[in-house]
Design an enzyme around this catalytic site. Structure first.
Site, PDB file in Angstrom:
ATOM      1  N   ASP A   8       0.817  -1.206   0.000  1.00  0.00           N
ATOM      2  CA  ASP A   8       0.000   0.000   0.000  1.00  0.00           C
ATOM      3  C   ASP A   8       0.855   1.262   0.000  1.00  0.00           C
ATOM      4  OD1 ASP A   8      -2.485  -1.308   0.042  1.00  0.00           O
ATOM      5  OD2 ASP A   8      -2.343  -1.623   2.202  1.00  0.00           O
ATOM      6  N   TYR A  36       7.159 -10.064   6.455  1.00  0.00           N
ATOM      7  CA  TYR A  36       7.118  -8.621   6.707  1.00  0.00           C
ATOM      8  C   TYR A  36       7.882  -8.284   7.981  1.00  0.00           C
ATOM      9  CZ  TYR A  36       3.352  -7.966   3.264  1.00  0.00           C
ATOM     10  OH  TYR A  36       2.616  -7.912   2.111  1.00  0.00           O
TER      11      TYR A  36
END
Length: 512
Positions: free
Chosen positions: A110, A230
């Site tokens: 994003d 992540y």
């Protein structure tokens, strides 16, 4: 003819008539015009071979509007728009929009999110002879859209659709010169296009191609990926590391994460169960040279971490829901501050602890800026990373690094470019740190026993610093509102309610 007797008007009339009788001379194009015409001549990709490849891409996404190109011809900067521009400028793909190259991405990040190991795949021009082993045909037009609808079961930080493997068909196929499968021979001393150095020369400094790899014709970086990893970087201000480590372990396993994501009814997600393979919170250790290194070994129990140090939340899984990692981080911070029990994660993933068909409790996500997609995993042997024509990077040992520097312009260019990024941001951090120290000393009449670290420690324990407002994005001062436990808060609209509203809005706009 005697012109001496003609008047001025008669002379003008006569000269005009003579000029009209003269044949028009063609103007010889200048060297500049020839060069311009040559530059405007379209590049004929049909005269060159192409091959399927994967690129490992690193980027600092802070100033970009996410990875994927925006629909509707928007001019907002994205990582993919810069990649497409560089690939087209280098005449590696036919279209600046990315169409016609069979593009696929591993995980869509994003706005503001970075990556150290994004993997994208496409078909690009090659120096290989046409018909050589490893070459392919350019993908057909109907299979080249970067936004083709797909299933939503594995949604990993996405907010729209990408390729559906059930609808892709045969995107590319290997070419041969005959029906018996004979390939055009590759000449001795063949050298491929230096993809890494050429693209890094064209890309902005905060987007780097780390390596490239040949792939099979049907490779798809999205659906061939076996896991994503992540990391979320954050200051340790007043946080209890031991509590956060205990809580992080509760994320491991297959659980329903509907209360750890942002629901978008347009995605038609059928299941909110996701499998987390590993989760941990560890200190980010600074070496003697001030360069950060990461460790997840050793025990760090019981005490608060040095207030000006950093922690890293690392999570690895097959796929993630939209904003799942940021929601997981926000909950960990509340536990680390002692505002919530470690068992909150068990309660939030146990649907029996929530009212039937209820939405998630209202709480703010952690900021997107510290989030990094650090690795996209693939099965052994699927990819063989290279820096241009050199040996695979993974096989270069420490003893061979000096040889790699001398032999690879691309590797040297990559390291020096990243070093410049580190220097620039380190200088800014040093300036702010010096300002903090100056303000701290001035405020306490230059008391040598007081520095900004003392203030960090006290303010961190009193929940005055950034982590105190993690629910509003992770930055800001202390909230004056009384804390309400997560499980007792008001709730967002349920998935069913959001779906009804979404369908009603579509009907009102005449969308079918």
């Amino acid at each position: 003819m005697d012109y001496t007797s003609l008047s001025k008007d008669e002379l003008i009339t006569r000269l005009t008539a003579l000029e009209q009788q003269q044949p028009q001379k063609q103007q010889t194009p200048s060297r500049k015009d020839k060069k311009k015409d040559k530059q405007m001549r379209p590049f004929d990709f049909s005269k060159h071979s192409c091959r399927p490849v994967a690129f490992k891409v690193a980027y600092l996404g802070w100033k970009y509007h996410g990875l994927a190109t925006q629909e509707g011809g928007s001019n907002v900067p994205t990582i993919e728009s810069e990649l497409f521009k560089a690939l087209h400028t280098a005449r590696l793909i036919p279209e600046p929009s990315g169409k016609g190259c069979g593009w696929s991405r591993c995980g869509r990040t994003d706005k503001g999110v970075s990556s150290f190991g994004q993997v994208v795949a496409c078909v690009i021009r090659s120096n290989l002879p046409i018909g050589a082993k490893g070459t392919c045909e350019w993908p057909k037009e109907e299979n080249t859209s970067t936004n083709t609808k797909r299933k939503r079961e594995d949604d990993d930080e996405d907010d729209d659709a990408v390729l559906n493997p059930n609808n892709m068909g045969e995107v590319v196929r290997e070419k041969s010169t005959g029906e018996d499968g004979d390939y055009t021979p590759i000449p001795e001393g063949f050298q491929e296009i230096p993809f890494v150095s050429r693209l890094n020369h064209l890309l902005p400094p905060d987007i780097r191609i780390l390596a490239w790899s040949p792939t099979s014709p049907n490779f798809n970086s999205r659906f061939d990926c076996t896991y994503r990893r992540y990391r979320y970087f954050f200051p340790s201000e007043g946080l209890d590391l031991a509590r956060m480590q205990e809580a992080a372990k509760k994320y491991i396993g297959a659980k329903d994460y509907r209360h750890f994501c942002k629901v978008d009814p347009s995605k038609n997600v059928k299941s909110y169960v996701r499998t987390v393979l590993n989760a941990s919170v560890e200190p980010l250790v600074l070496t003697g040279d001030g360069i950060p290194s990461y460790t997840n070994s050793g025990e760090h129990g019981g005490t608060l971490v040095n207030p000006d140090s950093f922690l890293v939340f690392e999570v690895k899984g097959h796929a993630f829901l939209w904003h799942q990692v940021r929601c997981m981080t926000a909950i960990l911070h509340l536990i680390g501050r002692g505002l919530e029990p470690v068992t909150l994660i068990d309660d939030m993933t146990d649907l029996s602890k929530h009212p039937e068909n209820s939405g998630r409790p209202i709480y703010g996500m952690a900021s997107e800026i510290p989030l990094v997609l650090v690795e996209c995993g693939f099965a052994d042997g699927v990819l063989d990373w290279k820096v241009d024509g050199d040996s695979a990077v993974s096989r270069v040992g420490v003893s061979e690094l000096s040889t790699a520097f001398r032999s690879s312009d691309a590797f040297t260019q990559l390291i020096t470019g990243l070093w410049e990024q580190w220097r620039e941001h380190s200088i800014k951090a040093a300036q702010v740190q010096s300002l903090l120290q100056m303000v701290s000393m001035d405020s306490f009449d230059h008391n040598p026993d007081i520095d900004f670290r003392n203030i960090f420690e006290v303010y961190g324990k009193e929940s005055v610093l950034g982590n105190a407002s993690m629910e509003s994005g992770g930055f800001g001062g202390k909230s004056n509102k009384a804390y309400i436990p997560i499980m007792k808060r008001k709730r967002c609209d349920s998935i069913q309610e959001r779906t009804v509203k979404y369908n009603a809005s579509k009907k009102g706009k005449g969308v079918r």
